[in-house]
Scaffold this active site. Structure first.
Site, mmCIF file in Angstrom:
data_model
loop_
_atom_site.group_PDB
_atom_site.id
_atom_site.type_symbol
_atom_site.label_atom_id
_atom_site.label_comp_id
_atom_site.label_asym_id
_atom_site.label_seq_id
_atom_site.Cartn_x
_atom_site.Cartn_y
_atom_site.Cartn_z
ATOM 1 N N HIS A 129 0.850 -1.191 0.000
ATOM 2 C CA HIS A 129 0.000 0.000 0.000
ATOM 3 C C HIS A 129 0.892 1.250 0.000
ATOM 4 O O HIS A 129 1.861 1.319 0.761
ATOM 5 C CB HIS A 129 -0.914 0.002 1.229
ATOM 6 C CG HIS A 129 -1.984 1.041 1.142
ATOM 7 N ND1 HIS A 129 -1.757 2.366 1.439
ATOM 8 C CD2 HIS A 129 -3.281 0.967 0.753
ATOM 9 C CE1 HIS A 129 -2.871 3.057 1.248
ATOM 10 N NE2 HIS A 129 -3.811 2.224 0.828
ATOM 11 N N GLU A 131 0.601 4.163 1.262
ATOM 12 C CA GLU A 131 0.790 4.821 2.568
ATOM 13 C C GLU A 131 1.867 4.102 3.382
ATOM 14 O O GLU A 131 2.739 4.736 3.986
ATOM 15 C CB GLU A 131 -0.530 4.834 3.348
ATOM 16 C CG GLU A 131 -0.397 5.502 4.712
ATOM 17 C CD GLU A 131 -1.578 5.213 5.619
ATOM 18 O OE1 GLU A 131 -2.734 5.283 5.145
ATOM 19 O OE2 GLU A 131 -1.345 4.915 6.805
ATOM 20 N N CYS A 197 -6.784 6.113 11.578
ATOM 21 C CA CYS A 197 -7.377 7.417 11.293
ATOM 22 C C CYS A 197 -8.772 7.530 11.926
ATOM 23 O O CYS A 197 -9.605 6.639 11.755
ATOM 24 C CB CYS A 197 -7.474 7.564 9.781
ATOM 25 S SG CYS A 197 -8.543 8.873 9.267
HETATM 26 S S1 SF4 Z 1 -8.416 11.355 6.522
HETATM 27 FE FE1 SF4 Z 1 -7.842 9.263 7.135
HETATM 28 S S2 SF4 Z 1 -8.570 7.943 5.496
HETATM 29 FE FE2 SF4 Z 1 -8.539 10.038 4.696
HETATM 30 S S3 SF4 Z 1 -6.541 10.247 3.735
HETATM 31 FE FE3 SF4 Z 1 -6.323 10.963 5.826
HETATM 32 S S4 SF4 Z 1 -5.611 9.154 6.956
HETATM 33 FE FE4 SF4 Z 1 -6.426 8.429 5.030
#
Ligand code: SF4
Length: 290
Positions: A129, A131, A197
């Site tokens: 991924h 990220e 998140c």
């Molecule tokens: S808000 Fe959360 S899900 Fe959206 S890009 Fe940022 S880390 Fe990823």
């Protein structure tokens, strides 16, 4: 002639784009409106409609920074590895708009701080991924990445004095807890940074709540979107009658029988699924069950 009863179709609260994705799209569009020659590094979003809209505006996508010779380069919400970031920042004639999500930036910072403090950084997520590729580049030489769905990869965690645990932002929180407990048995000094998140968490909570209230769930989002897949797994755990479709078009006539006879149907979507797509799925369900 009898008319089928229209199902009660509800969209989960807090579904639709997350702010990280929205901000990256807005930044790219704004730069284009200012007349800049805009290229995004990788797709900003796993959504066909948005991809087409960006392409129509003249915003290009490159898989590799080397393919971009000039103009404005937008780094998407997932972020990029440190070496790549440094390289594009130093490239002549290239303006860089960094749209890395603030939550991802915090994970990168946490990885770096843990590594500098002598912790072996252990990241739970998906190795391929974007990220994770970015975060691990800050995590020092000793770091390991393990897969949340494949426990055999957890054996990569060494038995050592200091372990720092992080997760990909979209990993289910219970997986992070489970993994932290696993690491605790392999070290003396454990530090866990909760990098799940909050947008993902709220979305999951609202989707799970809805899954409990309906007879079927439709999870909408790209088939390669990590958080959408996680969401489908989570919903299926509550409501076995859960399907994952990329968009309304995938919800073709074949699904009509499955949808009929389900009086309450829930819809939710991943962080890269816009509200319009969810509304389109709702309309498609009405058509298929009419
Ligand atoms: S808000 Fe959360 S899900 Fe959206 S890009 Fe940022 S880390 Fe990823």
């Amino acid at each position: 002639m009898t008319t089928a009863l229209r199902p009660d179709v509800r969209i989960a609260e807090r579904a639709g784009f997350c702010y990280g994705v929205r901000l990256a799209i807005d930044k790219a569009k704004q730069a284009r409106e200012e007349g800049k020659d805009v290229t995004t590094l990788g797709q900003l979003v796993h959504n066909q409609g948005i991809k087409a809209d960006l392409a129509e505006r003249g915003i290009r996508t490159a898989d590799l920074a080397d393919q971009v010779e000039g103009g404005t380069l937008v780094i998407r919400a997932h972020g990029v590895p440190k070496s790549e970031f440094d390289r594009v920042k130093q490239a002549d004639g290239l303006e860089v708009i960094d749209a890395t999500c603030t939550w991802v930036l915090q994970s990168q910072k946490a990885a770096q701080e843990l590594a500098e403090a002598g912790y072996t950084v252990c990241i739970i997520g998906h190795e391929d991924h974007p990220e994770v590729k970015g975060v691990r580049s800050y995590a020092g030489e000793k770091h390991v990445v393990v897969d949340d769905m494949d426990r055999s990869t957890w054996e990569r965690v060494p038995r050592t004095k200091k372990i720092g645990v992080l997760s990909q932002s979209t990993i289910l929180p219970n997986k992070l807890e489970e993994f932290a407990a696993f690491c605790l048995r392999r070290c003396h000094d454990l530090r866990v940074v909760n990098t799940v998140c909050p947008v993902t968490l709220t979305r999951q909570d609202q989707s799970v709540k809805l899954a409990r209230e309906v007879d079927a769930m439709v999870v909408v989002g790209g088939k390669n979107s990590s958080n959408t897949k996680e969401l489908a797994v989570k919903c299926r755990g509550i409501q076995p009658e859960t399907i994952h479709v990329a968009d309304a078009d995938e919800l073709a006539a074949d699904w009509a029988d499955w949808l009929r006879g389900k009086p309450r149907i829930g819809i939710t979507g991943g962080t890269s699924t816009p509200e319009d797509d969810l509304e389109e799925v709702r309309e498609r369900i009405y058509v298929l069950t009419a």
